[in-house]
Write an enzyme that holds these catalytic residues in place. Sequence first.
Site, PDB file in Angstrom:
ATOM      1  N   ARG A 223     117.591  36.696 -68.547  1.00 20.92           N
ATOM      2  CA  ARG A 223     116.126  36.781 -68.546  1.00 20.92           C
ATOM      3  C   ARG A 223     115.590  36.465 -69.939  1.00 20.92           C
ATOM      4  O   ARG A 223     116.172  36.862 -70.950  1.00 20.92           O
ATOM      5  CB  ARG A 223     115.720  38.204 -68.120  1.00 20.92           C
ATOM      6  CG  ARG A 223     114.231  38.458 -68.005  1.00 20.92           C
ATOM      7  CD  ARG A 223     113.995  39.754 -67.248  1.00 20.92           C
ATOM      8  NE  ARG A 223     114.766  40.861 -67.785  1.00 20.92           N
ATOM      9  CZ  ARG A 223     114.360  41.675 -68.752  1.00 20.92           C
ATOM     10  NH1 ARG A 223     113.175  41.512 -69.296  1.00 20.92           N
ATOM     11  NH2 ARG A 223     115.124  42.668 -69.169  1.00 20.92           N
ATOM     12  N   LYS A 228     116.313  39.896 -76.258  1.00 18.85           N
ATOM     13  CA  LYS A 228     117.579  39.199 -75.991  1.00 18.85           C
ATOM     14  C   LYS A 228     117.827  38.098 -77.019  1.00 18.85           C
ATOM     15  O   LYS A 228     118.912  37.544 -77.092  1.00 18.85           O
ATOM     16  CB  LYS A 228     117.584  38.635 -74.570  1.00 18.85           C
ATOM     17  CG  LYS A 228     117.606  39.748 -73.505  1.00 18.85           C
ATOM     18  CD  LYS A 228     117.583  39.176 -72.102  1.00 18.85           C
ATOM     19  CE  LYS A 228     117.520  40.275 -71.040  1.00 18.85           C
ATOM     20  NZ  LYS A 228     118.782  40.999 -70.880  1.00 18.85           N
TER      21      LYS A 228
END
Length: 488
Positions: A223, A228
């Site tokens: 995602r 991230k």
Amino acid sequence: MNNRWAELMRLLVDDYDMPWDEAWDITNRTCAYTNHTILAEALEKWPVDILEPVLPRIYQIIEEINSRFCGMLQEKGYDQDTITRLAIISHGRIHMAHLAIVGSFSVNGVAALHTNILKNIEMKEFSDLYPSKFNNKTNGITHRRWLKHSNKELSDILDMVSDNWEKDPSELEKLLPKAKFKKYKKLIKKMKYDKKVVLAERIFAEQEILLDPNSIFDIQVKRMHEYKRQLMNALHIMHVYNKLKTDEEFKANYYPHSFIFGAKAAAGYYYAKKIIKLITTIAEKVNNDPETNGLLKVVFVENYNVTYAEQIMPACDLSEQISTASKEASGTGNMKFMMNGAITIGTLDGANVEIAELVGEDNIVIFGLTSDEVNELNNSGLYNPLEEYNSHVDLRLVIDQLTNGFFDTVEKDEFKEVSEKLLSRDQYFVLKDFEGYRKAHEEANEFYKDEERWLKASIINIATSGYFSSDRTIHQYAKEIWKIKPMK
């Protein structure tokens, strides 16, 4: 997060005329809560003025649960500030995570680090109040899909060492003694090459980007979210490109590298889409430079989904798991890559911690701030990203290139907000971890050149991946939370 606690209470109290205390006892012994994230946006808080008109009876029940819970805290001697902080309803909002904790007999995180953060930081006051409720259940994935189905070539190799690994993934450990044998290294090398050819052919057919299967397939698919840190990966690619253009020694020693991204961004997540734009703009520049494109390629795959992942996971050499430490609850992509023989480059975050413990420090590439260091920096408020910018000339060049016309296919200020956000806030410590990430990549590039060592590490990753079986996870839920036994 749904209203299962309030809805069960409604059924018992309204439909079955059960006294409140008896209904609450049943509800509390029936419901368990698995927390999958510590991100604020995922710990839902519903405005009272939205929920109450739509679900008036459900709101009444939540209000009663909150009233009784706050009354219990008062009896225990908690001060008003703490009661307000722990309340299910406060400041006009319903805190769904608080309702889940109060209404459940079990609360678990999904990786050892994640659970420790819940118990000691994010939900510490609840953990102190209900110490017996909190426990860990590390996530798992199914080897039957992510290995047997998606990687027949590797499955055939594993069948040579165990005839039961599909039902009992711990049997994969029988591959460990084979890590030193050339026969198995040769088999793993061919398997990986074949899977890379398949992926490269698909990418060329769909996007006309030609990847060399002999290059390192460095993959980050997940995602799209700032924590991230796909952005850090992108900035590092810019750095590599700069070095290839200006440093002959670096260029001579650099093993060819194909960076592959795949992600979807939430519809309203504008900044995430800006990062996707940056990655595709980088790809356009480096892929069309004849001086470097034999050594460096970048692709953002189109229409990434789980089915596409079945081709991507087996083809990966280097698995990018680079989230800001303390932000990733667990991750499962890291496990899928690992079981298919990829080496992880990552932070000590989520299940990476457990992967590192299983494979050993020689078979993983770790860098960056730890969870404790991230929390210390957040608590101190002393982090200044400009110091990182001014301290590292390679990083400074990359940040400057976001706004100095380096990209000639977009407007000069296309990525101005990316630069400004990094230099003014950098809440996920992209600049702080950049130097460690750069060095980790240099280490990984050298690691890959040592083919015997790399293939040994690949085999060790495959052989120790059995721990991350969903069978193990479900067995732990069944035994330790649900208290049920398997059917014979």
